[in-house]
Design a protein around this motif. Structure first.
Motif, mmCIF file in Angstrom:
data_model
loop_
_atom_site.group_PDB
_atom_site.id
_atom_site.type_symbol
_atom_site.label_atom_id
_atom_site.label_comp_id
_atom_site.label_asym_id
_atom_site.label_seq_id
_atom_site.Cartn_x
_atom_site.Cartn_y
_atom_site.Cartn_z
ATOM 1 N N ARG A 1 1.402 -25.467 -1.783
ATOM 2 C CA ARG A 1 0.274 -26.161 -2.646
ATOM 3 C C ARG A 1 -0.681 -26.617 -1.672
ATOM 4 O O ARG A 1 -0.083 -27.342 -0.812
ATOM 5 C CB ARG A 1 1.114 -27.310 -3.266
ATOM 6 C CG ARG A 1 2.082 -26.794 -4.572
ATOM 7 C CD ARG A 1 2.658 -27.882 -5.608
ATOM 8 N NE ARG A 1 1.219 -28.794 -5.908
ATOM 9 C CZ ARG A 1 0.514 -28.798 -7.015
ATOM 10 N NH1 ARG A 1 0.707 -27.711 -7.816
ATOM 11 N NH2 ARG A 1 -0.417 -29.662 -7.267
ATOM 12 N N PRO A 2 -1.753 -26.790 -2.081
ATOM 13 C CA PRO A 2 -3.066 -27.309 -1.417
ATOM 14 C C PRO A 2 -2.893 -28.837 -1.248
ATOM 15 O O PRO A 2 -2.205 -29.394 -2.112
ATOM 16 C CB PRO A 2 -4.392 -27.045 -2.212
ATOM 17 C CG PRO A 2 -3.675 -26.032 -3.326
ATOM 18 C CD PRO A 2 -2.444 -26.152 -3.543
ATOM 19 N N VAL A 3 -3.201 -29.396 -0.156
ATOM 20 C CA VAL A 3 -3.062 -30.816 0.223
ATOM 21 C C VAL A 3 -4.502 -31.400 0.231
ATOM 22 O O VAL A 3 -5.275 -30.890 0.997
ATOM 23 C CB VAL A 3 -2.314 -30.811 1.592
ATOM 24 C CG1 VAL A 3 -2.420 -32.305 2.182
ATOM 25 C CG2 VAL A 3 -0.888 -30.469 1.621
ATOM 26 N N ASP A 4 -4.641 -32.560 -0.358
ATOM 27 C CA ASP A 4 -5.995 -33.431 -0.241
ATOM 28 C C ASP A 4 -6.198 -33.757 0.658
ATOM 29 O O ASP A 4 -5.177 -34.420 1.735
ATOM 30 C CB ASP A 4 -5.927 -34.402 -1.360
ATOM 31 C CG ASP A 4 -5.856 -34.063 -2.796
ATOM 32 O OD1 ASP A 4 -6.973 -33.369 -3.271
ATOM 33 O OD2 ASP A 4 -4.983 -34.337 -3.525
ATOM 34 N N GLU A 5 -7.462 -33.573 1.284
ATOM 35 C CA GLU A 5 -7.799 -34.133 2.465
ATOM 36 C C GLU A 5 -9.274 -34.531 2.427
ATOM 37 O O GLU A 5 -9.930 -34.699 1.146
ATOM 38 C CB GLU A 5 -8.288 -32.845 3.493
ATOM 39 C CG GLU A 5 -7.132 -32.125 3.964
ATOM 40 C CD GLU A 5 -6.119 -32.646 4.962
ATOM 41 O OE1 GLU A 5 -6.442 -33.749 5.506
ATOM 42 O OE2 GLU A 5 -5.057 -32.055 5.138
ATOM 43 N N PRO A 6 -9.837 -35.598 3.282
ATOM 44 C CA PRO A 6 -11.035 -36.210 2.945
ATOM 45 C C PRO A 6 -12.314 -35.412 2.683
ATOM 46 O O PRO A 6 -13.049 -35.563 1.842
ATOM 47 C CB PRO A 6 -11.429 -36.959 4.249
ATOM 48 C CG PRO A 6 -9.998 -37.059 4.938
ATOM 49 C CD PRO A 6 -9.448 -35.806 4.579
ATOM 50 N N TRP A 7 -12.167 -34.122 3.043
ATOM 51 C CA TRP A 7 -13.404 -33.315 3.042
ATOM 52 C C TRP A 7 -13.198 -32.066 1.867
ATOM 53 O O TRP A 7 -13.994 -31.287 1.596
ATOM 54 C CB TRP A 7 -13.533 -32.533 4.171
ATOM 55 C CG TRP A 7 -12.430 -32.242 5.226
ATOM 56 C CD1 TRP A 7 -11.999 -32.913 6.421
ATOM 57 C CD2 TRP A 7 -11.376 -31.216 4.843
ATOM 58 N NE1 TRP A 7 -10.817 -32.539 6.642
ATOM 59 C CE2 TRP A 7 -10.318 -31.424 6.013
ATOM 60 C CE3 TRP A 7 -11.199 -30.334 4.071
ATOM 61 C CZ2 TRP A 7 -9.492 -30.543 6.254
ATOM 62 C CZ3 TRP A 7 -10.182 -29.243 4.031
ATOM 63 C CH2 TRP A 7 -9.417 -29.517 5.327
ATOM 64 N N GLY A 8 -11.887 -31.896 1.320
ATOM 65 C CA GLY A 8 -11.441 -31.015 0.590
ATOM 66 C C GLY A 8 -10.095 -30.863 0.257
ATOM 67 O O GLY A 8 -9.113 -31.885 0.110
ATOM 68 N N LEU A 9 -9.581 -29.669 0.543
ATOM 69 C CA LEU A 9 -8.115 -29.310 0.481
ATOM 70 C C LEU A 9 -7.841 -28.384 1.629
ATOM 71 O O LEU A 9 -8.501 -27.554 2.235
ATOM 72 C CB LEU A 9 -7.932 -28.456 -0.859
ATOM 73 C CG LEU A 9 -8.291 -28.994 -2.109
ATOM 74 C CD1 LEU A 9 -8.274 -28.048 -3.407
ATOM 75 C CD2 LEU A 9 -7.010 -30.072 -2.229
#
Length: 160
Positions: free
Chosen positions: A20-28
């Motif tokens: 699953r995609p992981v949230d990052e400050p700039w997106g995923l």
């Protein structure tokens, strides 16, 4: 726009059966785990400085960074050693139920497993005419790996 892009990323991850995609400050960020693409970063809300920071922090050589911006906007964010990919386009439409009928002589088969719907279209002789899949993510579905083939290339897809 970002909600649509997030839905696409989530559906793509389901379709490709990766983490699953992981949230990052700039997106995923997605751990893809392939030799030619170990990690995929998707910029959802990034400016040049944020993107350059991400690029500078990348240590995995098989990293893909995608953004929903024109190539000429993103190109200056990357050093010359990075190889650009051909641009892709995010297309969206509200789907509605519709009756579907295969053309005369063709048969359609579908299977669903793990949130992925796989469809094959076979010609009258049993050779592959087309195939594709859909990754289901909430109310969104992401069409992926759509391929049309001639009869001579069916053997490449027999494993499916």
């Amino acid at each position: 726009m970002w909600e649509l892009a997030r839905s696409w990323v989530e559906g793509w991850a389901v379709s490709r059966q990766v983490a699953r995609p992981v949230d990052e400050p700039w997106g995923l960020s997605i751990q893809v785990g392939l030799p030619d693409q170990a990690v995929r970063h998707v910029l959802l809300d990034a400016d040049a400085g944020t993107a350059r920071g991400l690029v500078g922090a990348v240590t995995e050589p098989a990293t893909c960074i995608k953004g929903f911006l024109a190539p000429e906007v993103m190109q200056p964010w990357f050093p010359a050693a990075w190889e650009p990919l051909d641009p892709g386009f995010l297309m969206a439409v509200d789907l509605r139920p519709a009756a579907v009928q295969a053309p005369d002589g063709y048969t359609v088969g579908a299977e669903t497993s793990g949130g992925v719907v796989r469809v094959r279209v076979l010609a009258a002789g049993g050779e592959l005419a087309a195939r594709g899949q859909i990754g289901l993510a909430g109310a969104a579905c992401v069409f992926d790996q759509i391929i049309t083939e001639g009869p001579t290339s069916a053997s490449a897809w027999e494993r499916w």
